[in-house]
Structure formats: structure tokens, C-alpha cells
Scaffold this motif. Structure first.
Motif, mmCIF file in Angstrom:
data_model
loop_
_atom_site.group_PDB
_atom_site.id
_atom_site.type_symbol
_atom_site.label_atom_id
_atom_site.label_comp_id
_atom_site.label_asym_id
_atom_site.label_seq_id
_atom_site.Cartn_x
_atom_site.Cartn_y
_atom_site.Cartn_z
ATOM 1 N N THR A 119 -1.509 12.707 -7.617
ATOM 2 C CA THR A 119 -2.969 12.850 -7.665
ATOM 3 C C THR A 119 -3.500 13.392 -6.350
ATOM 4 O O THR A 119 -4.372 14.275 -6.326
ATOM 5 N N ASP A 120 -2.973 12.881 -5.243
ATOM 6 C CA ASP A 120 -3.399 13.371 -3.930
ATOM 7 C C ASP A 120 -3.044 14.849 -3.762
ATOM 8 O O ASP A 120 -3.819 15.619 -3.178
ATOM 9 N N SER B 177 4.238 17.379 -8.741
ATOM 10 C CA SER B 177 3.383 17.854 -9.832
ATOM 11 C C SER B 177 3.775 19.276 -10.223
ATOM 12 O O SER B 177 3.070 20.245 -9.903
ATOM 13 N N GLY C 131 2.808 8.540 -8.780
ATOM 14 C CA GLY C 131 1.605 8.988 -9.474
ATOM 15 C C GLY C 131 0.437 9.186 -8.527
ATOM 16 O O GLY C 131 -0.326 10.157 -8.657
ATOM 17 N N GLN C 132 0.283 8.276 -7.556
ATOM 18 C CA GLN C 132 -0.794 8.418 -6.579
ATOM 19 C C GLN C 132 -0.579 9.641 -5.690
ATOM 20 O O GLN C 132 -1.524 10.369 -5.370
ATOM 21 N N ARG C 133 0.677 9.881 -5.332
ATOM 22 C CA ARG C 133 0.963 11.045 -4.496
ATOM 23 C C ARG C 133 0.710 12.339 -5.271
ATOM 24 O O ARG C 133 0.217 13.326 -4.710
ATOM 25 N N PRO D 191 -3.537 14.654 3.085
ATOM 26 C CA PRO D 191 -3.549 13.229 2.773
ATOM 27 C C PRO D 191 -2.332 12.526 3.367
ATOM 28 O O PRO D 191 -1.224 13.083 3.395
ATOM 29 N N SER E 170 -0.544 10.230 2.285
ATOM 30 C CA SER E 170 0.549 10.000 1.341
ATOM 31 C C SER E 170 1.483 11.194 1.222
ATOM 32 O O SER E 170 2.597 11.074 0.716
ATOM 33 N N HIS F 182 0.803 -1.210 0.000
ATOM 34 C CA HIS F 182 0.000 0.000 0.000
ATOM 35 C C HIS F 182 0.844 1.273 0.000
ATOM 36 O O HIS F 182 0.314 2.355 0.167
ATOM 37 N N ARG F 183 2.123 1.144 -0.166
ATOM 38 C CA ARG F 183 2.960 2.335 -0.259
ATOM 39 C C ARG F 183 2.585 3.094 -1.524
ATOM 40 O O ARG F 183 2.613 2.541 -2.624
ATOM 41 N N PRO F 184 2.198 4.371 -1.403
ATOM 42 C CA PRO F 184 1.709 5.084 -2.585
ATOM 43 C C PRO F 184 2.808 5.282 -3.620
ATOM 44 O O PRO F 184 3.962 5.539 -3.287
ATOM 45 N N THR F 185 2.425 5.179 -4.865
ATOM 46 C CA THR F 185 3.351 5.423 -5.965
ATOM 47 C C THR F 185 3.479 6.934 -6.175
ATOM 48 O O THR F 185 2.649 7.719 -5.694
#
Length: 209
Positions: free
Chosen positions: A55-56, A199, A51-53, A124, A126, A46-49
């Protein structure tokens, strides 16, 4: 009659002092070890990638912009109407004062539900390593009292337009604008590391001052 032969008393082993130590069953130890391995595996899974970070972060920035947007717009509008009166583009001082006064009230969490939401905003998980809670705190301080003070200062200047007291009101407004600009710098500085790392195309909330 011969006396009965004497014999030694029967041997009775002495009980060792203290209660015997209870040992956990081997199956329980094995089960606990297995659960530990599963927890580690799930943590890794479940460690965020990146890309997920990213997005968050974009979602976080969107929320901040939405929460502070009406206050920022009120400051912008108050400065616009002040310029319009000063330049002669408008002579409706009564409306200008009303708009600036509304902008000042709208930068208070007590009067603005969105700003009230900002006071309860959460970063978040992350993004926890970027200390973005500092950005939330700085943004709240930008809105109240600094942005509110600027809009109220505009209302004062407009109310005293053309009168002797206008010069003092303008001086106070300039100091309030300088504080607002400095606070905006703190907000952007708190957001910059996360934006640059995750980002770069994203933008912080647009803040006027």
C-alpha cells in the motif's frame, strides 16, 4: 602517689580513599529492563506487513506520477505537435512552437510547483530497504534538465522548419531524446525491485522520450 597507668590510644578505623560507589536502586534497574522489553515488543508489533508495504509503495508511485505528470505531458505534446507539422497534418507552427516552449518551461522545478514538490519527496519508512531515494533523484534528473531540453529542442526545430538550420536542430534533438530515454531506464530500474517484490501489478510513472 602512683603515676596513672598508661593505656593504648583508642583505635580509630581509617577511611578508605575515594568516595564510596553509588549503586542504582534495584527498582530502577528492573524498570529500565522492563522498558527495554516494551520497546522491543513495540518494534515487533509495528513492523509493517507485506500488505502495508505494498500500500505504501502504491501511494509512493501515485505521488511520483502526480508530481512529474505535467512535465511528462508537456514532452509528449511537444513531440506530437512536431510530428503533426512534419507530416503536414498541421500548418500552425506558431502554436506548435508555443506549446513546445511551454513544455520546456514546465519541466523546471522553478516554474512547476509539482516538480518542486518532487525535490522534497520522502520515501516511506516501510520501503527504506529498497533505496527508492535513488528513484526520486533519477526522476528529477529526467525532468530537469533532460525533458526540458527535449521540449526546447522541439521548439527550435519547429522555429527553423524548412530552413538550413533545421538539420542541426534535429541532430541536437535526437541526442537529447537518447539521453532522455537513458534516464527513463534509470528511473524504471530504481523502481523495479520494489514493484516486483511488493506490487507487481503497479506501474511506474509514464515517461515520454
Amino acid at each position: 602517689m602512683q603515676p596513672a597507668a598508661k593505656t593504648d590510644p583508642p583505635y580509630i578505623p581509617l577511611r578508605s580513599t575515594g568516595w564510596p560507589a553509588r549503586r542504582s536502586p534495584r527498582w530502577l534497574i528492573a524498570a529500565l529492563a522492563a522498558l527495554g522489553l516494551v520497546a522491543v515488543a513495540l518494534g515487533i508489533a509495528h513492523r509493517p506487513t507485506p500488505g502495508q508495504r505494498a500500500t505504501d509503495l502504491r501511494g509512493f508511485l501515485h505521488s511520483l506520477t502526480a508530481d512529474v505528470g505535467s512535465c511528462a505531458a508537456g514532452v509528449r505534446e511537444s513531440l506530437i505537435v512536431l510530428h503533426a507539422i512534419d507530416s503536414g497534418a498541421s500548418r500552425d507552427r506558431a502554436t506548435a512552437v508555443s506549446e513546445a516552449s511551454y513544455g520546456a518551461a514546465n519541466c523546471s522545478p522553478a516554474n512547476n510547483e509539482l516538480l518542486d514538490d518532487l525535490t522534497n519527496a520522502q520515501v516511506p519508512e516501510s520501503l527504506s530497504s529498497y533505496n527508492l531515494q535513488n528513484a526520486i533523484t533519477a526522476l528529477i534528473d529526467w525532468a530537469a534538465p533532460r525533458a526540458s531540453t527535449v521540449a526546447a529542442g522541439v521548439a527550435d526545430v519547429l522555429s527553423e522548419h524548412g530552413q538550413a538550420a533545421e538539420a542541426a536542430d534535429l541532430a541536437r534533438l535526437q541526442r537529447a531524446l537518447a539521453e532522455l530515454d537513458a534516464q527513463r531506464t534509470l528511473v524504471y530500474a530504481a523502481l523495479k525491485p520494489a514493484i516486483r517484490a511488493l506490487s507487481p501489478a503497479s506501474s511506474p510513472p509514464v515517461l515520454y522520450g
